[in-house]
Design a protein around this motif. Structure first.
Motif: not given
Length: 64
Positions: A6-10, A14-16
């Motif tokens: 979940l942290v990686i996906l969020i 945010l980077l995108i």
């Protein structure tokens, strides 16, 4: 395990979002007739300072 995913996906989302808003600000600066150097400064500012850079750009851009 799920928390890490979940942290990686969020973080990826945010980077995108940061990249998309930076490109939008760059193109908007060019569309408004600003110099290419100014547009690059806007791009760098919004890439390195996403929220603050975008807010400052929206405040100082020339509204038509």
């Amino acid at each position: 395990m799920w928390n890490l995913l979940l942290v990686i996906l969020i973080s990826f989302g945010l980077l995108i979002l940061n990249i998309v808003t930076s490109i939008w600000a760059y193109r908007d600066a060019l569309r408004r007739g600003n110099s290419k150097e100014y547009a690059i400064i806007v791009l760098i500012a919004t890439l390195f300072f996403p929220v603050l850079g975008l807010i400052i750009y929206l405040l100082i851009r020339n509204d038509r």
